[in-house]
Design a protein around this motif. Structure first.
Motif, PDB file in Angstrom:
ATOM      1  N   LEU A 610      -0.222   1.649   0.181  1.00  0.00           N
ATOM      2  CA  LEU A 610       0.116   1.298  -1.196  1.00  0.00           C
ATOM      3  C   LEU A 610      -0.877   1.910  -2.182  1.00  0.00           C
ATOM      4  CD1 LEU A 610       1.098  -2.444  -0.661  1.00  0.00           C
ATOM      5  CD2 LEU A 610       2.635  -0.612  -1.396  1.00  0.00           C
ATOM      6  N   LEU A 611      -2.150   1.932  -1.799  1.00  0.00           N
ATOM      7  CA  LEU A 611      -3.164   2.469  -2.701  1.00  0.00           C
ATOM      8  C   LEU A 611      -3.199   3.995  -2.688  1.00  0.00           C
ATOM      9  CD1 LEU A 611      -5.937  -0.132  -1.898  1.00  0.00           C
ATOM     10  CD2 LEU A 611      -4.842   0.185  -4.123  1.00  0.00           C
ATOM     11  N   LEU A 612      -2.867   4.588  -1.550  1.00  0.00           N
ATOM     12  CA  LEU A 612      -2.814   6.044  -1.492  1.00  0.00           C
ATOM     13  C   LEU A 612      -1.639   6.588  -2.292  1.00  0.00           C
ATOM     14  CD1 LEU A 612      -3.736   6.720   2.247  1.00  0.00           C
ATOM     15  CD2 LEU A 612      -4.940   7.645   0.271  1.00  0.00           C
ATOM     16  N   HIS A 613      -0.591   5.796  -2.407  1.00  0.00           N
ATOM     17  CA  HIS A 613       0.557   6.221  -3.204  1.00  0.00           C
ATOM     18  C   HIS A 613       0.136   6.247  -4.671  1.00  0.00           C
ATOM     19  CE1 HIS A 613       4.564   6.551  -4.859  1.00  0.00           C
ATOM     20  NE2 HIS A 613       5.081   6.602  -3.654  1.00  0.00           N
ATOM     21  N   PRO A 614       0.094   7.408  -5.296  1.00  0.00           N
ATOM     22  CA  PRO A 614      -0.508   7.522  -6.633  1.00  0.00           C
ATOM     23  C   PRO A 614       0.419   7.076  -7.754  1.00  0.00           C
ATOM     24  CG  PRO A 614       0.178   9.674  -5.876  1.00  0.00           C
ATOM     25  CD  PRO A 614       0.513   8.716  -4.770  1.00  0.00           C
ATOM     26  N   ARG A 615       0.867   5.830  -7.698  1.00  0.00           N
ATOM     27  CA  ARG A 615       1.693   5.282  -8.768  1.00  0.00           C
ATOM     28  C   ARG A 615       1.221   3.869  -9.072  1.00  0.00           C
ATOM     29  NH1 ARG A 615       7.970   7.274  -7.529  1.00  0.00           N
ATOM     30  NH2 ARG A 615       7.546   9.519  -7.741  1.00  0.00           N
ATOM     31  N   PRO A 616       1.097   3.494 -10.356  1.00  0.00           N
ATOM     32  CA  PRO A 616       0.597   2.167 -10.718  1.00  0.00           C
ATOM     33  C   PRO A 616       1.409   1.031 -10.091  1.00  0.00           C
ATOM     34  CG  PRO A 616       0.678   3.599 -12.643  1.00  0.00           C
ATOM     35  CD  PRO A 616       1.352   4.343 -11.534  1.00  0.00           C
ATOM     36  N   ALA A 617       2.703   1.230  -9.918  1.00  0.00           N
ATOM     37  CA  ALA A 617       3.548   0.164  -9.386  1.00  0.00           C
ATOM     38  C   ALA A 617       3.139  -0.253  -7.978  1.00  0.00           C
ATOM     39  CB  ALA A 617       5.015   0.611  -9.389  1.00  0.00           C
ATOM     40  N   SER A 618       2.554   0.677  -7.212  1.00  0.00           N
ATOM     41  CA  SER A 618       2.139   0.332  -5.846  1.00  0.00           C
ATOM     42  C   SER A 618       0.686  -0.126  -5.786  1.00  0.00           C
ATOM     43  CB  SER A 618       2.322   1.542  -4.930  1.00  0.00           C
ATOM     44  OG  SER A 618       1.479   2.616  -5.328  1.00  0.00           O
ATOM     45  N   LEU A 620      -0.925  -2.491  -7.649  1.00  0.00           N
ATOM     46  CA  LEU A 620      -1.125  -3.935  -7.774  1.00  0.00           C
ATOM     47  C   LEU A 620      -0.921  -4.669  -6.450  1.00  0.00           C
ATOM     48  CD1 LEU A 620       0.454  -4.634 -11.292  1.00  0.00           C
ATOM     49  CD2 LEU A 620      -1.964  -4.547 -10.662  1.00  0.00           C
ATOM     50  N   PRO A 621       0.203  -4.459  -5.744  1.00  0.00           N
ATOM     51  CA  PRO A 621       0.324  -5.126  -4.435  1.00  0.00           C
ATOM     52  C   PRO A 621      -0.737  -4.654  -3.444  1.00  0.00           C
ATOM     53  CG  PRO A 621       2.160  -3.603  -4.796  1.00  0.00           C
ATOM     54  CD  PRO A 621       1.449  -3.753  -6.093  1.00  0.00           C
ATOM     55  N   GLY A 622      -1.156  -3.391  -3.554  1.00  0.00           N
ATOM     56  CA  GLY A 622      -2.208  -2.893  -2.675  1.00  0.00           C
ATOM     57  C   GLY A 622      -3.518  -3.617  -2.909  1.00  0.00           C
ATOM     58  N   ILE A 623      -3.881  -3.789  -4.192  1.00  0.00           N
ATOM     59  CA  ILE A 623      -5.122  -4.506  -4.526  1.00  0.00           C
ATOM     60  C   ILE A 623      -5.027  -5.963  -4.091  1.00  0.00           C
ATOM     61  CG2 ILE A 623      -6.517  -5.334  -6.459  1.00  0.00           C
ATOM     62  CD1 ILE A 623      -5.808  -2.671  -7.882  1.00  0.00           C
ATOM     63  N   ALA A 624      -3.846  -6.559  -4.240  1.00  0.00           N
ATOM     64  CA  ALA A 624      -3.658  -7.951  -3.808  1.00  0.00           C
ATOM     65  C   ALA A 624      -3.897  -8.086  -2.300  1.00  0.00           C
ATOM     66  CB  ALA A 624      -2.247  -8.422  -4.168  1.00  0.00           C
ATOM     67  N   LEU A 625      -3.372  -7.152  -1.530  1.00  0.00           N
ATOM     68  CA  LEU A 625      -3.599  -7.178  -0.081  1.00  0.00           C
ATOM     69  C   LEU A 625      -5.081  -7.003   0.253  1.00  0.00           C
ATOM     70  CD1 LEU A 625      -0.690  -5.161   1.612  1.00  0.00           C
ATOM     71  CD2 LEU A 625      -1.285  -7.558   1.955  1.00  0.00           C
ATOM     72  N   VAL A 626      -5.740  -6.125  -0.474  1.00  0.00           N
ATOM     73  CA  VAL A 626      -7.174  -5.896  -0.253  1.00  0.00           C
ATOM     74  C   VAL A 626      -7.964  -7.179  -0.491  1.00  0.00           C
ATOM     75  CG1 VAL A 626      -9.208  -4.737  -1.206  1.00  0.00           C
ATOM     76  CG2 VAL A 626      -7.146  -3.423  -0.718  1.00  0.00           C
ATOM     77  N   MET A 627      -7.699  -7.827  -1.602  1.00  0.00           N
ATOM     78  CA  MET A 627      -8.419  -9.063  -1.927  1.00  0.00           C
ATOM     79  C   MET A 627      -8.132 -10.146  -0.898  1.00  0.00           C
ATOM     80  SD  MET A 627      -7.914  -9.103  -6.095  1.00  0.00           S
ATOM     81  CE  MET A 627      -8.819 -10.635  -6.284  1.00  0.00           C
ATOM     82  N   ALA A 628      -6.888 -10.259  -0.465  1.00  0.00           N
ATOM     83  CA  ALA A 628      -6.540 -11.265   0.534  1.00  0.00           C
ATOM     84  C   ALA A 628      -7.284 -11.016   1.841  1.00  0.00           C
ATOM     85  CB  ALA A 628      -5.029 -11.259   0.770  1.00  0.00           C
ATOM     86  N   LEU A 629      -7.362  -9.770   2.255  1.00  0.00           N
ATOM     87  CA  LEU A 629      -8.051  -9.424   3.496  1.00  0.00           C
ATOM     88  C   LEU A 629      -9.537  -9.745   3.418  1.00  0.00           C
ATOM     89  CD1 LEU A 629      -6.283  -6.055   4.281  1.00  0.00           C
ATOM     90  CD2 LEU A 629      -6.464  -7.961   5.872  1.00  0.00           C
TER      91      LEU A 629
END
Length: 650
Positions: A610-618, A620-629
């Motif tokens: 999600l974070l490697l995909h260079p679009r803002p829409a992906s 936010l969920p990528g950062i959410a997963l990072v924080m959860a982990l």
């Protein structure tokens, strides 16, 4: 302490290419060695002169270049691996003479050939056939049978195409037609690939040979190990960075492994890394050098010629993906060091960067000069020539780096040897391109790929990726790219992908084929040095270098990673992709603050994508997963610490 001089032999462009070649050259006698060195000196003088004054007419420049290559190959390389006599057989002298005849004919008869407006006479058809045979034998001796078999397959396809049904069939061509096509300098042997070899690549190989002989390569290693050697997992981090530096200016991933791996792999093993892991790290790091500007295994220059895209634009576009590649590799070795408690190297075993810079500081000057000249719009050939002269002048400032006559002969010999495989393979690539132009198979294959994918871009990308990896197996970077550029890239461009992005896409997968089993040549070379199973090294290298399999999709769907966007878009894409690379390393290594459970590795991998995909829409969920982990890891580690019984008396 001087790590390189203590542990590793001097590096030369000649040794770089020899390491990749599948045959060994003759150990020439004293007289033959002197003759070869004089030919090498004449070759380097010709290349430097035409770099400074400008090349001759294209076909004359390429013909003289190829004649030098053929002569030196037949003098230096035996017909088989087993024949290593110091004397040069009569038949090889005859073959070398034939190489001279081909060049002399074109140089002397060029005006008449122009007057006939491309129409060849009988002797030229015969010379075309002779040149094909000479080139195939030269590339067989230097690089082995793989590229020869592929080329012969194309030649047979040109002849027997009338018997092939369906979209790949064609009317078929006679031996005379094929031979004539090979002798037309715009379409055959004397086409664009050999032209790049005869101007740009040769200039940079000479620059690389001078880098080695002046001690600049040694300086790179000393500075890198002095800066990062004491950090956690410092031996592996320094290995990655030094291999990246070597790879930036050399022409072979396998050669990088052989040259730097003989030093870095044993050092990583002594630091605590397992042999198979040390070998995999070196293979991945050396492969990445082919992706990193400015030289990119010479492929960037070929790409510029084949696409018409200016070289500086290609180099700039390739920079961020290459940096992401190394961020992921550095993160992986750091996590492995954290897992295994691998410390840095003691200061007593490391060189002091300040002392290294004091010793050879002026030798660094040509590198920023190289970047500056490219930024000013100078041609690659002019840049290579001027930085070579600058490096030569800088080397004169110290007695122990000074290029005297003996060292100058070493530079010429190393540069000439470094060009043999490259010159032979680019001439061979011209044969393949000539067949493709003659038969129109490139257009047919483009249509076939588009038809099979059904217009679905994702399917087309996967098909092109698989084809690129397969076609790249066992081939040098430049040959792999040329083959893919005429067979794979047109389908991507036809599907609407920007030409630069399309060519970088196939370039990536052709390059990383050297760490992709079953023919992972870089992994095999590293495994041999580490005394580790090469197949295991290959699979582990593929895991550590997984980012290289993902990033090309990212810059196809989000071109901001190749600088196609506003500064804000590029910066945000790079920031999120950097975090994505780190979490990709967490996923592949299976560790953050502790070993990851299987579902946590999946979450890590999902967050990285999600974070490697260079679009803002992906993002936010990528950062959410990072924080959860991170929260899960922190809480579980805290609970585990509470469960541990106290040990009194400590």
């Amino acid at each position: 302490m001087d790590l390189q001089t203590q542990q590793m032999a001097p590096i030369s462009s000649g040794s770089l290419v020899e390491a990749e070649e599948t045959t060994t050259h003759r150990t020439l006698g004293a007289r033959a060695t002197q003759i070869f060195r004089m030919i090498a000196l004449a070759f380097v003088a010709f290349q430097l002169y035409t770099s400074a004054a400008g090349p001759y007419t294209a076909i004359i420049q390429r013909a003289i270049h190829l004649s030098f290559i053929l002569v030196m190959v037949f003098l230096l390389y035996p017909v088989t691996k087993r024949k290593h006599s110091k004397s040069i057989p009569v038949y090889d002298i005859i073959l070398a003479g034939m190489g001279v005849v081909v060049g002399l004919y074109i140089v002397t008869q060029y005006p008449a050939m122009v007057a006939r407006e491309g129409e060849l006479i009988g002797i030229e058809v015969w010379l075309g056939g002779l040149t094909v045979l000479l080139v195939l034998e030269a590339v067989r001796r230097t690089l082995g049978n793989g590229i020869v078999l592929i080329t012969i397959s194309f030649l047979l396809y040109a002849y027997f195409g009338r018997y092939i049904p369906g979209i790949l069939g064609h009317r078929g061509f006679t031996v005379s037609d094929i031979s004539a096509q090979m002798f037309l300098y715009n379409f055959g042997i004397f086409g664009i690939p050999l032209g790049v070899s005869a101007t740009v690549i040769s200039s940079f190989v000479i620059f690389g040979a001078l880098l080695s002989e002046s001690g600049t390569g040694k300086l790179f290693v000393d500075v890198v190990y002095g800066v990062v050697g004491r950090a956690r997992g410092g031996s592996a981090k320094a290995a990655v960075m030094s291999s990246a530096l070597f790879g930036m200016v050399s022409g072979s991933a396998v050669a990088n492994v052989v040259v730097s791996g003989t030093f870095t792999i044993p050092l990583m093993k002594r630091s605590g890394y397992k042999p198979v892991y040390a070998a995999a790290v070196e293979a991945v790091a050396s492969t990445g050098g082919q992706l990193m500007p400015p030289v990119m295994g010479a492929t960037a220059f070929i790409m510029a010629e084949m696409t018409g895209i200016p070289y500086p634009k290609i180099a700039l576009a390739a920079a961020l993906p290459a940096i992401l590649y190394y961020i992921a590799v550095i993160a992986a070795v750091d996590i492995e060091a954290l897992k295994r408690g691998i410390k840095g190297l003691p200061a007593s075993q490391l060189p002091r960067p300040i002392e290294a810079i004091k010793w050879g500081g002026p030798l660094f000057i040509p590198l920023p000069l190289l970047v500056y000249l490219f930024a000013q719009g100078y041609s690659p050939t002019k840049v290579a020539f001027q930085t070579t002269i600058a490096l030569f002048v800088m080397s004169l400032l110290r007695k122990d780096t000074r290029i005297k006559l003996r060292k100058l002969m070493n530079v010429a010999e190393s540069a000439a040897k470094g060009m043999l495989g490259i010159g032979a393979v680019t001439a061979t690539a011209g044969i393949i391109i000539g067949v493709i132009g003659l038969t129109g198979v490139g257009l047919s294959l483009t249509g076939a790929l588009l038809k099979v994918s059904g217009g679905n871009l994702a399917i087309l990308l996967v098909l092109t990726m698989i084809a690129s990896i397969i076609l790249g197996l066992g081939l040098p970077t430049s040959a792999s790219y040329i083959l893919l550029a005429v067979l794979g890239a047109p389908a991507l461009v036809e599907a609407g992908i920007d030409p630069l992005v399309a060519h970088l896409f196939i370039f990536y997968y052709g390059t990383i084929s050297v760490i992709t089993p079953p023919v992972a040549t870089a992994a095999y070379a590293a495994g041999g040095i580490a005394t580790a199973n090469p197949d295991t090294v290959g699979w582990l290298a593929m895991r550590i270098g997984l980012v290289a399999f993902i990033v090309p999709y990212m810059f196809v769907y989000g071109p901001s990673l190749v600088l196609m966007g506003t500064p804000v878009q590029v910066s945000m894409a790079m920031l999120s992709a950097t975090i994505g690379c780190i979490f990709l390393a967490f996923a592949t290594e299976g560790f953050i603050l502790r070993d990851l459970y299987w579902y946590e590795r999946i979450l890590c991998f999902g967050a990285s994508l999600l974070l490697l995909h260079p679009r803002p829409a992906s993002d936010l969920p990528g950062i959410a997963l990072v924080m959860a982990l991170v929260v899960i890891q922190w809480r579980q580690r805290k609970m585990e610490n509470k469960r541990q019984p106290e040990v009194f008396g400590k």
